[in-house]
Design a protein around this motif. Structure first.
Motif, PDB file in Angstrom:
ATOM      1  N   UNK A 108     -50.155  48.446  19.628  1.00 10.10           N
ATOM      2  CA  UNK A 108     -49.587  47.202  19.116  1.00 10.10           C
ATOM      3  C   UNK A 108     -48.179  47.012  19.665  1.00 10.10           C
ATOM      4  N   UNK A 109     -47.671  45.788  19.561  1.00  6.47           N
ATOM      5  CA  UNK A 109     -46.299  45.541  20.023  1.00  6.47           C
ATOM      6  C   UNK A 109     -45.296  46.322  19.186  1.00  6.47           C
ATOM      7  N   UNK A 110     -45.561  46.473  17.903  1.00 10.10           N
ATOM      8  CA  UNK A 110     -44.662  47.265  17.048  1.00 10.10           C
ATOM      9  C   UNK A 110     -44.642  48.724  17.500  1.00 10.10           C
ATOM     10  N   UNK A 111     -45.821  49.245  17.856  1.00 10.40           N
ATOM     11  CA  UNK A 111     -45.891  50.628  18.331  1.00 10.40           C
ATOM     12  C   UNK A 111     -45.170  50.784  19.659  1.00 10.40           C
ATOM     13  N   UNK A 112     -45.317  49.804  20.552  1.00 11.96           N
ATOM     14  CA  UNK A 112     -44.640  49.862  21.844  1.00 11.96           C
ATOM     15  C   UNK A 112     -43.129  49.866  21.663  1.00 11.96           C
ATOM     16  N   UNK A 113     -42.635  49.015  20.771  1.00 16.41           N
ATOM     17  CA  UNK A 113     -41.194  48.979  20.509  1.00 16.41           C
ATOM     18  C   UNK A 113     -40.716  50.301  19.917  1.00 16.41           C
ATOM     19  N   UNK A 114     -41.504  50.871  19.001  1.00 15.70           N
ATOM     20  CA  UNK A 114     -41.129  52.143  18.383  1.00 15.70           C
ATOM     21  C   UNK A 114     -41.072  53.266  19.408  1.00 15.70           C
ATOM     22  N   UNK A 115     -42.015  53.284  20.339  1.00 16.87           N
ATOM     23  CA  UNK A 115     -42.032  54.322  21.377  1.00 16.87           C
ATOM     24  C   UNK A 115     -40.793  54.259  22.264  1.00 16.87           C
ATOM     25  N   UNK A 116     -40.242  53.058  22.395  1.00 15.44           N
ATOM     26  CA  UNK A 116     -39.084  52.871  23.273  1.00 15.44           C
ATOM     27  C   UNK A 116     -37.751  52.998  22.556  1.00 15.44           C
ATOM     28  N   UNK A 117     -37.751  52.832  21.254  1.00 10.95           N
ATOM     29  CA  UNK A 117     -36.477  52.782  20.525  1.00 10.95           C
ATOM     30  C   UNK A 117     -36.287  53.950  19.564  1.00 10.95           C
ATOM     31  N   UNK A 118     -37.256  54.859  19.497  1.00  8.80           N
ATOM     32  CA  UNK A 118     -37.107  56.024  18.634  1.00  8.80           C
ATOM     33  C   UNK A 118     -36.014  56.943  19.173  1.00  8.80           C
ATOM     34  N   UNK A 119     -35.627  57.942  18.375  1.00  5.60           N
ATOM     35  CA  UNK A 119     -34.510  58.825  18.743  1.00  5.60           C
ATOM     36  C   UNK A 119     -34.740  59.494  20.091  1.00  5.60           C
ATOM     37  N   UNK A 120     -35.943  59.971  20.323  1.00  2.00           N
ATOM     38  CA  UNK A 120     -36.309  60.554  21.627  1.00  2.00           C
ATOM     39  C   UNK A 120     -37.368  59.665  22.260  1.00  2.00           C
ATOM     40  N   UNK A 121     -36.956  58.589  22.946  1.00  5.37           N
ATOM     41  CA  UNK A 121     -37.921  57.595  23.444  1.00  5.37           C
ATOM     42  C   UNK A 121     -38.863  58.169  24.493  1.00  5.37           C
ATOM     43  N   UNK A 122     -40.072  57.650  24.492  1.00  4.11           N
ATOM     44  CA  UNK A 122     -41.033  58.014  25.534  1.00  4.11           C
ATOM     45  C   UNK A 122     -41.400  56.796  26.377  1.00  4.11           C
ATOM     46  N   UNK A 123     -40.669  55.699  26.171  1.00  4.37           N
ATOM     47  CA  UNK A 123     -40.737  54.524  27.039  1.00  4.37           C
ATOM     48  C   UNK A 123     -39.314  54.066  27.326  1.00  4.37           C
ATOM     49  N   UNK A 124     -39.118  53.528  28.507  1.00  2.00           N
ATOM     50  CA  UNK A 124     -37.804  53.016  28.897  1.00  2.00           C
ATOM     51  C   UNK A 124     -37.774  51.506  28.705  1.00  2.00           C
ATOM     52  N   UNK A 125     -36.825  51.030  27.919  1.00  2.79           N
ATOM     53  CA  UNK A 125     -36.690  49.596  27.694  1.00  2.79           C
ATOM     54  C   UNK A 125     -35.223  49.234  27.569  1.00  2.79           C
ATOM     55  N   UNK A 126     -34.929  47.950  27.684  1.00  2.00           N
ATOM     56  CA  UNK A 126     -33.561  47.466  27.509  1.00  2.00           C
ATOM     57  C   UNK A 126     -33.608  45.993  27.143  1.00  2.00           C
ATOM     58  N   UNK A 127     -32.496  45.514  26.601  1.00  2.00           N
ATOM     59  CA  UNK A 127     -32.327  44.106  26.274  1.00  2.00           C
ATOM     60  C   UNK A 127     -31.100  43.567  26.994  1.00  2.00           C
ATOM     61  N   UNK A 128     -31.095  42.273  27.224  1.00  2.00           N
ATOM     62  CA  UNK A 128     -29.900  41.568  27.683  1.00  2.00           C
ATOM     63  C   UNK A 128     -29.364  40.812  26.476  1.00  2.00           C
ATOM     64  N   UNK A 129     -28.244  41.286  25.938  1.00  2.00           N
ATOM     65  CA  UNK A 129     -27.734  40.682  24.719  1.00  2.00           C
ATOM     66  C   UNK A 129     -28.724  40.901  23.588  1.00  2.00           C
ATOM     67  N   UNK A 130     -29.036  39.825  22.885  1.00  2.00           N
ATOM     68  CA  UNK A 130     -30.015  39.903  21.791  1.00  2.00           C
ATOM     69  C   UNK A 130     -31.366  39.360  22.224  1.00  2.00           C
ATOM     70  N   UNK A 131     -31.617  39.379  23.537  1.00  2.00           N
ATOM     71  CA  UNK A 131     -32.850  38.814  24.072  1.00  2.00           C
ATOM     72  C   UNK A 131     -34.041  39.743  23.905  1.00  2.00           C
ATOM     73  N   UNK A 132     -35.147  39.409  24.557  1.00  2.00           N
ATOM     74  CA  UNK A 132     -36.377  40.200  24.423  1.00  2.00           C
ATOM     75  C   UNK A 132     -36.252  41.548  25.119  1.00  2.00           C
ATOM     76  N   UNK A 133     -37.198  42.426  24.819  1.00  3.98           N
ATOM     77  CA  UNK A 133     -37.239  43.740  25.461  1.00  3.98           C
ATOM     78  C   UNK A 133     -37.813  43.617  26.867  1.00  3.98           C
ATOM     79  N   UNK A 134     -37.214  44.348  27.800  1.00  5.93           N
ATOM     80  CA  UNK A 134     -37.724  44.474  29.161  1.00  5.93           C
ATOM     81  C   UNK A 134     -38.148  45.930  29.372  1.00  5.93           C
ATOM     82  N   UNK A 135     -39.327  46.109  30.004  1.00  2.00           N
ATOM     83  CA  UNK A 135     -39.844  47.443  30.287  1.00  2.00           C
ATOM     84  C   UNK A 135     -40.003  47.583  31.809  1.00  2.00           C
ATOM     85  N   UNK A 136     -39.101  48.301  32.487  1.00  2.00           N
ATOM     86  CA  UNK A 136     -39.200  48.442  33.943  1.00  2.00           C
ATOM     87  C   UNK A 136     -40.551  48.988  34.379  1.00  2.00           C
TER      88      UNK A 136
END
Length: 210
Positions: A111-139
């Motif tokens: 799910x999208x919630x699971x994907x966000x959690x995987x990227x934003x948890x203390x020890x992430x297993x996905x790489x993501x970033x935001x520009x300002x308060x915009x959407x998440x980008x996953x390289x």
């Protein structure tokens, strides 16, 4: 050391802000925009790529704006202009090639919630970033098939918070002399081949500390 002769480059402020948010130094971007950087310091990412060439129309526009020396083979003002434009184009291309959170969730079958959690948890297993308060980008470099490249979690533990997104992407996709088998590989391909992660982690540590 000779400096560029172009007094300023007409670049939208939003372009400069984009590059800063992607990890470029604000001071560096202002200096490059003003044409005041010595040539050996033009690209802090030190990639092996040629500068973007100007079209005849662009040369005429620059000439009309007061630029000179446009016919010189090693004209410094064009080098600065081309390098600035090249960095901005690279930033735009980098963003366009990232997955959004919906695409990432679909790829990983979560799910999208699971994907966000995987990227934003203390020890992430996905790489993501935001520009300002915009959407998440996953390289995109971090994905292979319906999963991620091997050893992504330890790699992110070293590089995720200390190396800016565009810089990390360029490192992961650029061939490196310390990653050589029968041919020289980029870190991403090295990991995909199932080779020892330590040389890649060493490269990330050196980049983070440098």
């Amino acid at each position: 050391m000779m400096e560029a002769r172009l007094s300023s480059v007409d670049v939208n402020k939003a372009d400069i802000q984009l590059m800063v948010e992607l990890g470029m130094s604000a001071d560096y971007m202002r200096a490059l925009q003003g044409g005041t950087l010595p040539l050996p310091e033009l690209d802090p990412l030190k990639s092996e790529r040629s500068f973007y060439e100007l079209t005849p129309t662009e040369i005429e526009v620059l000439r009309a704006g007061g630029a000179y020396g446009l016919d010189d083979e090693e004209d410094f003002c064009l080098v600065h202009y081309a390098n600035l434009r090249g960095l901005i184009e690279e930033g735009r291309q980098f963003l366009s090639q990232c997955y959004d959170i919906t695409q990432t969730a679909y790829l990983l079958q979560v799910s999208t919630d699971e994907a966000e959690a995987l990227a934003t948890q203390t020890d992430p297993i996905l790489h993501t970033f935001q520009l300002g308060a915009g959407p998440w980008f996953f390289p995109r470099w971090q994905f292979i098939g319906s999963g991620t490249v091997p050893h992504l979690k330890p790699l992110l533990s070293v590089a995720g918070a200390s190396i800016a997104p565009m810089i990390l992407s360029r490192i992961m996709l650029s061939k490196h002399v310390d990653l050589e088998t029968e041919t020289t590989l980029c870190p991403r391909d090295w990991l995909v081949e199932g080779l020892d992660v330590e040389p890649v982690l060493k490269l990330m540590r050196e980049t983070s500390s440098g």
